[in-house]
Design a protein around this motif. Structure first.
Motif, PDB file in Angstrom:
ATOM      1  N   GLU A 188       0.922  -1.412   0.097  1.00 31.69           N
ATOM      2  CA  GLU A 188      -0.089   0.017  -0.053  1.00 31.69           C
ATOM      3  C   GLU A 188       0.929   1.162  -0.155  1.00 31.69           C
ATOM      4  O   GLU A 188       0.686   2.068   0.929  1.00 31.69           O
ATOM      5  N   PRO A 189       1.487   1.556  -0.970  1.00 32.28           N
ATOM      6  CA  PRO A 189       2.850   2.516  -0.733  1.00 32.28           C
ATOM      7  C   PRO A 189       2.072   3.990  -1.229  1.00 32.28           C
ATOM      8  O   PRO A 189       3.134   4.815  -0.689  1.00 32.28           O
ATOM      9  N   VAL A 190       1.232   3.886  -1.584  1.00 32.39           N
ATOM     10  CA  VAL A 190       0.562   5.374  -1.860  1.00 32.39           C
ATOM     11  C   VAL A 190      -0.738   5.669  -0.986  1.00 32.39           C
ATOM     12  O   VAL A 190      -1.343   6.815  -1.095  1.00 32.39           O
ATOM     13  N   SER A 191      -1.234   4.675  -0.309  1.00 31.36           N
ATOM     14  CA  SER A 191      -2.495   4.908   0.243  1.00 31.36           C
ATOM     15  C   SER A 191      -2.550   6.003   1.548  1.00 31.36           C
ATOM     16  O   SER A 191      -3.519   6.565   1.632  1.00 31.36           O
TER      17      SER A 191
ATOM     18  N   VAL B 281      -5.651   2.962  -8.738  1.00 32.96           N
ATOM     19  CA  VAL B 281      -4.077   2.904  -8.851  1.00 32.96           C
ATOM     20  C   VAL B 281      -3.561   1.552  -9.377  1.00 32.96           C
ATOM     21  O   VAL B 281      -2.705   1.568 -10.466  1.00 32.96           O
ATOM     22  N   VAL B 282      -4.345   0.387  -8.992  1.00 35.31           N
ATOM     23  CA  VAL B 282      -3.900  -0.680  -9.430  1.00 35.31           C
ATOM     24  C   VAL B 282      -4.084  -0.855 -11.017  1.00 35.31           C
ATOM     25  O   VAL B 282      -3.239  -1.317 -11.617  1.00 35.31           O
TER      26      VAL B 282
ATOM     27  N   VAL C 194      -0.171  13.601  -4.629  1.00 34.76           N
ATOM     28  CA  VAL C 194       1.050  13.108  -4.341  1.00 34.76           C
ATOM     29  C   VAL C 194       1.236  11.681  -5.076  1.00 34.76           C
ATOM     30  O   VAL C 194       2.288  11.085  -5.664  1.00 34.76           O
ATOM     31  N   GLN C 195       0.157  10.983  -4.681  1.00 37.43           N
ATOM     32  CA  GLN C 195       0.028   9.702  -5.321  1.00 37.43           C
ATOM     33  C   GLN C 195       0.520   9.352  -6.563  1.00 37.43           C
ATOM     34  O   GLN C 195       1.192   8.505  -6.724  1.00 37.43           O
TER      35      GLN C 195
END
Ligand code: SF4
Length: 335
Positions: A194-197, A231-232, A203-204
């Motif tokens: 979950e690197p951007v959650s 995102v996926v 910024v994501q």
């Protein structure tokens, strides 16, 4: 409890995959206590099989508690698997001693969800990124400094930021720092949990694009754990959908988003916002709460919430099997 044994099928490609996970299982067993009846084990991950090719991004998606993070951490052996096999480049990782495993960590890194919690607050940013280089040796102080400078520039941080401490960075900059640290040893695979959650939406996109650029440049594979399907869709090549510790569908990204087959995947995808307001959204609602992984439903684990469930679904556990030659795998009796 299930009445049949799952025989999951791993996606096959001509080239040997970089990562091959086979029948991975993680059951948490409660310690016995005096005068307290034994509790059933929590089946967080059960008979999970998949592969990741070199330079590929495989996303693991599903509701909170479906086992995706436990699966990812089991691959790294940050969580010790109860059973199953994890092979990186043909080498078995399950069963390696801590010192043997430590050597393999060069090739296998992680980016955490919360960059602040994953960075040592007492070290400067430069020291944090240099730490893996120091731990694994092979470079003198000048070479390390040069490499840290290069890593900073590669992830979009200014060289002078090396003297700052983690609390002096914004959330996005801290995640860039986490990416630089993960990149330091030139790994073959990075687990992105979950690197951007935890980041602002603006910024994501920057961080996701940075990860994609780095993959194109260095051929890194990602095992990308996420619940944000937008995102996926942007970052992944293939997607594995998990429900209650099982993988229920694996397909390439475009197939999964345009023609999902498993009823659970259909419901998950119906919640993704449609960009064109004129396109009628067919939102499907998931009924009820997820069952307890300590006492999963018999047969198909999804049968208690599935709008298509029939009698056989309560009796027989569907096997994850190919539906087409393109590697589309589905675990459903009727799809
Ligand atoms: Fe639904 Fe039955 Fe398919 Fe499970 S096997 S997803 S309960 S239709």
């Amino acid at each position: 409890m299930s009445t049949t044994t799952t025989t999951t099928t791993t996606t096959t490609t001509n080239a040997a995959p970089l990562l091959r996970v086979h029948e991975l299982r993680k059951h948490y067993v409660s310690p016995k206590r005096w005068l307290r009846p034994a509790r059933p084990p929590i089946q967080a991950v059960d008979d999970v099989s998949f592969s990741v090719a070199r330079g590929e991004t495989l996303a693991l998606v599903g509701e909170s508690g479906c086992g995706k993070t436990t699966t990812a951490k089991s691959v790294l052996r940050l969580v010790e698997p109860s059973a199953g096999s994890v092979q990186l480049d043909g080498e078995e990782l399950v069963g390696l001693s801590p010192s043997q495993m430590r050597q393999r960590r060069r090739d296998l890194q992680i980016i955490f969800q919360d960059p602040y919690a994953s960075l040592n607050p007492r070290l400067t940013a430069g020291e944090i990124v240099a730490e893996p280089l120091r731990n694994f040796g092979g470079a003198d102080a000048a070479a390390r400094e040069e490499r840290v400078r290069w890593l900073f520039s590669r992830v979009g941080l200014r060289p002078e930021a090396a003297k700052k401490y983690p609390h002096e960075f914004s959330g996005g900059q801290r995640q860039r720092l986490g990416i630089a640290r993960a990149l330091a040893l030139q790994p073959k695979l990075i687990v992105c949990d979950e690197p951007v959650s935890a980041l602002d939406v603006s910024v994501q996109a920057q961080v996701v694009n940075l990860l994609m650029d780095l993959q194109a440049e260095f051929g890194i594979a990602y095992l990308f754990v996420a619940h944000d399907l937008a995102v996926v869709r942007h970052i992944s090549h293939r997607v594995a959908v998990m429900y209650l510790g099982h993988i229920v569908e694996i397909a390439d990204r475009d197939t999964l988003f345009s023609a999902p087959r498993h009823p659970y995947t259909e419901i998950l995808l119906s919640a993704v916002p449609v960009p064109n307001p004129r396109t009628p959204a067919k939102r499907m609602l998931l009924q009820g709460d997820p069952p307890s992984p300590a006492n999963p439903p018999s047969g198909c684990r999804f049968h208690t919430r599935c709008p298509m469930a029939q009698a056989v679904c309560k009796e027989q556990q569907p096997v994850l099997t190919p539906r087409k030659a393109d590697g589309h795998l589905v675990a459903c009796h009727f799809r």
